[in-house]
Design a protein around this motif. Structure first.
Motif, PDB file in Angstrom:
ATOM      1  N   GLY A  47       0.795  -1.226   0.000  1.00 46.88           N
ATOM      2  CA  GLY A  47       0.000   0.000   0.000  1.00 46.88           C
ATOM      3  C   GLY A  47       0.827   1.274   0.000  1.00 46.88           C
ATOM      4  O   GLY A  47       0.291   2.352  -0.236  1.00 46.88           O
ATOM      5  N   THR A  48       2.131   1.176   0.271  1.00 50.42           N
ATOM      6  CA  THR A  48       2.989   2.364   0.217  1.00 50.42           C
ATOM      7  C   THR A  48       3.004   2.889  -1.210  1.00 50.42           C
ATOM      8  O   THR A  48       3.151   2.130  -2.160  1.00 50.42           O
ATOM      9  N   ARG A  49       2.822   4.204  -1.338  1.00 51.27           N
ATOM     10  CA  ARG A  49       2.819   4.850  -2.659  1.00 51.27           C
ATOM     11  C   ARG A  49       3.913   5.901  -2.695  1.00 51.27           C
ATOM     12  O   ARG A  49       4.149   6.590  -1.709  1.00 51.27           O
ATOM     13  N   PHE A  50       4.566   5.992  -3.849  1.00 54.03           N
ATOM     14  CA  PHE A  50       5.582   7.013  -4.038  1.00 54.03           C
ATOM     15  C   PHE A  50       5.656   7.372  -5.511  1.00 54.03           C
ATOM     16  O   PHE A  50       5.160   6.630  -6.371  1.00 54.03           O
ATOM     17  N   THR A  51       6.250   8.533  -5.780  1.00 50.80           N
ATOM     18  CA  THR A  51       6.374   9.004  -7.154  1.00 50.80           C
ATOM     19  C   THR A  51       7.811   9.381  -7.431  1.00 50.80           C
ATOM     20  O   THR A  51       8.425  10.121  -6.659  1.00 50.80           O
ATOM     21  N   ALA A  52       8.349   8.866  -8.536  1.00 47.07           N
ATOM     22  CA  ALA A  52       9.656   9.280  -9.023  1.00 47.07           C
ATOM     23  C   ALA A  52       9.408  10.337 -10.096  1.00 47.07           C
ATOM     24  O   ALA A  52       8.691  10.086 -11.070  1.00 47.07           O
ATOM     25  N   ARG A  53       9.948  11.519  -9.896  1.00 48.88           N
ATOM     26  CA  ARG A  53       9.809  12.623 -10.852  1.00 48.88           C
ATOM     27  C   ARG A  53      11.133  12.769 -11.583  1.00 48.88           C
ATOM     28  O   ARG A  53      12.168  13.019 -10.961  1.00 48.88           O
ATOM     29  N   THR A  54      11.115  12.578 -12.899  1.00 49.35           N
ATOM     30  CA  THR A  54      12.310  12.702 -13.715  1.00 49.35           C
ATOM     31  C   THR A  54      12.144  13.885 -14.643  1.00 49.35           C
ATOM     32  O   THR A  54      11.122  14.005 -15.318  1.00 49.35           O
ATOM     33  N   GLY A  55      13.126  14.751 -14.667  1.00 52.70           N
ATOM     34  CA  GLY A  55      13.058  15.903 -15.546  1.00 52.70           C
ATOM     35  C   GLY A  55      13.901  17.042 -15.041  1.00 52.70           C
ATOM     36  O   GLY A  55      14.597  16.947 -14.031  1.00 52.70           O
ATOM     37  N   LEU A  56      13.796  18.128 -15.758  1.00 51.90           N
ATOM     38  CA  LEU A  56      14.525  19.340 -15.442  1.00 51.90           C
ATOM     39  C   LEU A  56      13.515  20.472 -15.401  1.00 51.90           C
ATOM     40  O   LEU A  56      12.882  20.783 -16.413  1.00 51.90           O
ATOM     41  N   GLY A  57      13.326  21.038 -14.216  1.00 61.33           N
ATOM     42  CA  GLY A  57      12.338  22.105 -14.070  1.00 61.33           C
ATOM     43  C   GLY A  57      10.948  21.598 -14.400  1.00 61.33           C
ATOM     44  O   GLY A  57      10.563  20.500 -14.003  1.00 61.33           O
ATOM     45  N   PRO A  58      10.190  22.381 -15.196  1.00 56.71           N
ATOM     46  CA  PRO A  58       8.824  21.970 -15.518  1.00 56.71           C
ATOM     47  C   PRO A  58       8.763  20.873 -16.589  1.00 56.71           C
ATOM     48  O   PRO A  58       7.705  20.297 -16.827  1.00 56.71           O
TER      49      PRO A  58
END
Length: 161
Positions: A47-58
């Motif tokens: 049930g643990t949720r997480f988000t990996a955000r990949t990118g540069l700025g917006p």
């Protein structure tokens, strides 16, 4: 969908290997231009949720995931963690297995993913890139390296697509 596998022998006890591999924010520190944010309070579990955000700025994309199987290693029993990826751009799953082995433990990371808009003709390229990126991330998380800095010879096991 593209499938790949990365296998690593690790000179750490299975419990320590598990702890390092399930430190979700640490994953973001190992993948270039990525940060990971855990959305569920408390220790990791089903049930643990997480988000990996990949990118540069917006400019970037989110890779939201949820732990759907959480079985830490205990004694001779291997540990298994399965993640489901449910983003708009990236979908699929990853499974992390940690088992006791002579001199420490053995990790098997298997992942199957698809990238929205990417034709199946690119599955092989995506699998090779996944082996390299996740192989390096595993090495960084575990403090080990494969010979020559490349994913080890046991990395693909014929699961490239």
């Amino acid at each position: 969908m593209s499938r790949f596998r990365v296998v690593r022998p690790v000179p750490l006890a299975p419990e320590e290997t598990w702890r390092r591999l399930t430190d979700w924010p640490a994953h973001g520190r190992q993948v270039p231009l990525t940060r990971t944010r855990v959305l569920t309070p408390g220790p990791s579990r089903t049930g643990t949720r997480f988000t990996a955000r990949t990118g540069l700025g917006p400019l970037g994309f989110d890779d939201p995931m949820e732990v759907v199987r959480w079985e830490p290693p205990r004694g001779d029993r291997p540990g298994v963690c399965r993640l489901e990826k449910y983003g708009r751009l990236v979908r699929g799953w990853a499974e992390i297995e940690v088992a006791a082995a002579p001199g420490g433990s053995r990790v098997v990371w298997t992942e199957e993913l698809s990238v929205r808009g990417l034709p199946r003709a690119f599955d092989g390229v995506l699998a090779r890139a996944g082996r390299v990126v996740f192989g390096r991330a595993l090495d960084g998380l575990l403090g080990v390296s494969a010979p020559g800095g490349r994913p080890g010879p046991d990395s693909s096991n014929g699961l490239s697509s």
